[in-house]
Write an enzyme that holds these catalytic residues in place. Structure first.
Site, short mmCIF file in Angstrom:
data_model
loop_
_atom_site.label_atom_id
_atom_site.label_comp_id
_atom_site.label_asym_id
_atom_site.label_seq_id
_atom_site.Cartn_x
_atom_site.Cartn_y
_atom_site.Cartn_z
N TYR A 152 29.81 50.77 30.91
CA TYR A 152 30.92 49.94 31.42
C TYR A 152 30.74 50.20 32.97
O TYR A 152 30.71 48.85 33.48
CB TYR A 152 32.09 50.87 31.19
CG TYR A 152 33.31 50.07 31.70
CD1 TYR A 152 33.96 48.97 31.11
CD2 TYR A 152 33.91 50.65 32.77
CE1 TYR A 152 35.00 48.19 31.54
CE2 TYR A 152 35.15 49.93 33.28
CZ TYR A 152 35.67 49.03 32.74
OH TYR A 152 36.97 48.33 33.04
N SER A 196 35.66 46.21 38.05
CA SER A 196 36.46 47.57 38.00
C SER A 196 35.99 48.83 39.32
O SER A 196 34.91 48.60 39.64
CB SER A 196 35.97 48.31 36.86
OG SER A 196 36.45 49.80 36.53
#
Length: 272
Positions: free
Chosen positions: A155, A142
């Site tokens: 995350y 990401s």
């Protein structure tokens, strides 16, 4: 006697929906046979039914954070297709909470899937590829793994670790003919994004992305498919940000847009 090359075999984790499903469909369109792994058995079964390619497609219920389930998945893929040529580690979860409110249990939940799962699948499927003379692995990280932002301590850290793990694997597995790369998507129009991105967050992303939009799952699949293809045969250990320019952008983009709009409004004949 046919001289046609045998179909390549691709494995995609988190393949029931979103980017994973789009990747699986990309491989099928390009003549590959595909195994989709997912822990959401109901959605996976529906996806397999909707794609309707029983001879070319295998669905496996698998929690990638569980070594025993990963081992069973490898056995099932090899039993049906005989080999593995590509692995896409796409399975992931997200918990968006302030740093001081993120529990250790939540931290471990994110790490178990996003990082441990990729480690376990790369070891298991990578060994099959190395034994067959080579292959390609693409991890789905990401943009949060490249630059910090709010509410993403678990995350973002998991994705940053995944990016570095990609390079570690690229060095060692490259010597066995297995290329390992990673993409870092910006915001993508997926069910997960719809659940966790508020109107305010979406507006913030639009303000920060030069292309002024979210990406699509098909755009992610195109890059992943290329990195797994023979056309990318000398690309190894690389991070590709598929983010519309988000990582390249600093401050000032909303101001630039506003000034351009104001200048346009001042031109002769421009409508207010």
């Amino acid at each position: 006697m046919s001289t046609t090359s045998p179909a390549r075999i691709a494995v995609v984790t988190g393949g029931a929906r979103g980017i994973g499903r789009a990747v699986g469909e990309w491989f099928l369109r390009h003549g590959c046979k595909v195994a989709l792994l997912d822990c959401d058995s109901a959605t996976l079964d529906r996806t397999i039914s909707e794609i309707a390619r029983p001879g070319d497609l295998l669905g496996i219920h698998c929690d990638v954070s569980d070594p025993a389930q990963v081992d069973r998945a490898v056995a099932a893929v090899v039993a049906k297709f005989g080999r593995v040529d590509a692995l896409v580690n796409n399975a992931g979860v997200a918990i968006f909470k302030p740093v001081l409110e993120t529990s250790f249990k939540e931290w471990r939940t994110v790490m178990a899937t996003n990082l441990d799962g990729a480690f376990l699948c790369t070891q298991a499927f990578g060994a099959v590829m190395a034994g067959n003379g080579g292959g390609a692995i693409v991890n789905v990280a990401s943009i949060s793994g490249l630059r910090a932002s709010t509410l993403r301590v678990a995350y973002g850290t998991s994705k940053a670790a995944l990016i570095h793990m990609t390079k570690q694997h690229a060095v060692e597995l490259g010597d066995a003919g297995v290329r390992v790369n990673v993409i870092a998507p910006g915001p993508v129009e997926t069910e997960m994004a719809k659940l966790v991105h508020s109107v305010a967050i979406r507006s913030d992303y639009y303000d920060a992305i030069p292309l002024n939009r979210y990406g699509t799952t098909e755009e992610m699949a195109n890059v992943i498919g290329f990195l797994c293809s023979p056309e990318a045969s000398f690309i190894n250990g690389q991070v590709v940000a598929v983010d519309g320019g988000f990582d390249a952008a600093g401050v000032g983009l909303p101001t630039l847009r506003r000034r351009k709009a104001e200048a346009g409004a001042e031109l002769p004949g421009a409508k207010a």
